[in-house]
Write a protein that holds these residues in place. Structure first.
Motif, mmCIF file in Angstrom:
data_model
loop_
_atom_site.group_PDB
_atom_site.id
_atom_site.type_symbol
_atom_site.label_atom_id
_atom_site.label_comp_id
_atom_site.label_asym_id
_atom_site.label_seq_id
_atom_site.Cartn_x
_atom_site.Cartn_y
_atom_site.Cartn_z
ATOM 1 N N ARG A 119 45.360 -5.840 33.637
ATOM 2 C CA ARG A 119 44.784 -4.751 32.843
ATOM 3 C C ARG A 119 43.698 -3.993 33.597
ATOM 4 N NH1 ARG A 119 42.635 -7.283 28.148
ATOM 5 N NH2 ARG A 119 43.992 -9.095 28.222
ATOM 6 N N ILE A 120 43.104 -4.648 34.628
ATOM 7 C CA ILE A 120 42.123 -3.894 35.417
ATOM 8 C C ILE A 120 42.671 -3.561 36.813
ATOM 9 C CG2 ILE A 120 40.047 -4.586 34.158
ATOM 10 C CD1 ILE A 120 39.576 -6.738 36.316
ATOM 11 N N GLY A 121 43.987 -3.452 36.894
ATOM 12 C CA GLY A 121 44.589 -2.854 38.085
ATOM 13 C C GLY A 121 44.982 -3.792 39.206
ATOM 14 N N PHE A 122 44.945 -5.117 38.976
ATOM 15 C CA PHE A 122 45.388 -6.045 40.022
ATOM 16 C C PHE A 122 46.887 -6.292 39.890
ATOM 17 C CE2 PHE A 122 40.921 -6.706 40.152
ATOM 18 C CZ PHE A 122 40.599 -7.341 41.334
ATOM 19 N N ASN A 123 47.582 -6.376 41.016
ATOM 20 C CA ASN A 123 48.966 -6.820 40.956
ATOM 21 C C ASN A 123 49.049 -8.284 41.390
ATOM 22 O OD1 ASN A 123 48.792 -6.791 43.699
ATOM 23 N ND2 ASN A 123 50.056 -4.974 43.989
#
Ligand code: PHE
Length: 341
Positions: A119-123
């Motif tokens: 949700r905060i942009g980590f894959n």
């Protein structure tokens, strides 16, 4: 005895019924309104008065015999269907519910961690469990023959060149950074191995989630905010967080991350050794040497990394106080996590 009565009585005695159909035949013939027994009763009027009493007694005997036999046939049929010799399938019954399994607590925790960071942009990145020395140690700034390598009791598979079971998920950091150009923003869950005797508090196989963020202008503030966000999402808004200075070869500065103890809420208990704090992760700013080892310009890019143990997070969430439970496959333990789905 009246001869008709006698023959009916014999017929009743000799009647063999082993199915529902034969039971019904018996009922029609000896119990129902149109049965031979009822017929016998209608003969009463032809019997001379002085014999009526005796005849009446015989009729009652037949009637009783028919009823006793009827009951014993039913009992027999019931008990043989219970023992499985007779097939009574009630097709109208709803099917019996089927027990389905549940996810392993570590799988549940891993999914939650991935969700929070996604949700905060980590894959999510993956890497090998059997690793070479370079990706597990050298690229990560562990000097050759430096005792830091012994911090992590390594299972070597081959020597010269060294192959080993990775001792941490930080090997995926090195692989990710070598594979492309920043920015990198990834978490890396996986299994790791250390030569430890198995006990309630240690295991030779466990799980970590590594996190890496490398881009321009990444600072310790970003690291702190990311960890704050994670801890509050995972353990609740009331959770306190603190950073303790520490040492890792691949980060500088380095910090250990503690959260307020989930069991005693900070009052002090056995789990937190009466300090009110429990460690959940190691973290720090990626050492410029590591960036350079992986071909990244350390003048242009900075980054942070962190690593945490899944078993530890699950222990705090679910109050599991013996690590061995995770690998024993005891359904009494595993089935408690159904609600976690
Ligand atoms: N790799 C470290 C360990 O296994 C954890 C860690 C990861 C620390 C990333 C700092 C940065 O203990």
């Amino acid at each position: 005895m009246n001869s008709k009565v006698e023959s009916v009585l014999k017929e009743i005695e000799n009647f063999k019924a082993t199915s529902e159909k034969e039971l019904e035949e018996f009922r029609l013939k000896f119990i129902s309104k149109k049965s031979v027994v009822t017929e016998l009763f209608s003969e009463m009027k032809n019997i001379p008065n002085d014999q009526k009493k005796a005849f009446g007694q015989q009729l009652n005997e037949v009637k009783q015999a028919a009823q006793n036999k009827f009951k014993s046939i039913i009992d027999n049929l019931n008990s043989s269907s219970e023992s499985g010799t007779q097939d009574h399938v009630d097709l109208t019954l709803p099917p019996a519910g089927r027990e389905i399994g549940s996810l392993h607590p570590l799988t549940i925790i891993r999914a939650q961690i991935i969700e929070i960071f996604e949700r905060i942009g980590f894959n999510v990145s993956d890497g090998p469990e059997i690793e070479d020395d370079w990706h597990n140690f050298t690229a990560l700034n562990f000097p050759e023959n430096h005792p830091a390598r012994e911090m992590q009791d390594t299972f070597f598979i081959e020597r010269n060149p060294d192959m080993l079971l990775r001792t941490h998920t930080s090997n995926v950091q090195a692989r990710l950074m070598k594979s492309g150009t920043p920015p990198f923003r990834s978490i890396m869950p996986g299994r790791v191995f250390r030569n430890e005797a198995i006990s309630a508090r240690a295991h030779c196989v466990f799980h970590q989630v590594e996190g890496l963020y490398v881009a321009e202008d990444v600072s310790f503030v970003d690291l702190k905010q990311t960890i704050y966000h994670f801890a509050k999402e995972m353990f609740g808004k009331e959770t306190q967080i603190r950073f303790r200075p520490s040492y890792f070869p691949f980060t500088e500065p380095s910090a250990e991350v503690d959260i307020s103890c989930q069991i005693c809420k900070g009052d002090g208990c056995q789990l937190c050794k009466y300090t009110g704090w429990v460690e959940i992760a190691g973290s720090g700013m990626v050492d410029p040497n590591v960036l350079e080892n992986c071909g990244i310009d350390s003048e242009k890019y900075t980054g942070f990394a962190f690593g945490m143990g899944l078993e530890r997070i699950a222990q705090l969430k679910y109050q599991v106080n013996d690590l061995r439970l995770y690998t024993e496959n005891d359904v009494r333990f595993l089935s408690q996590f159904k609600t976690g789905l």
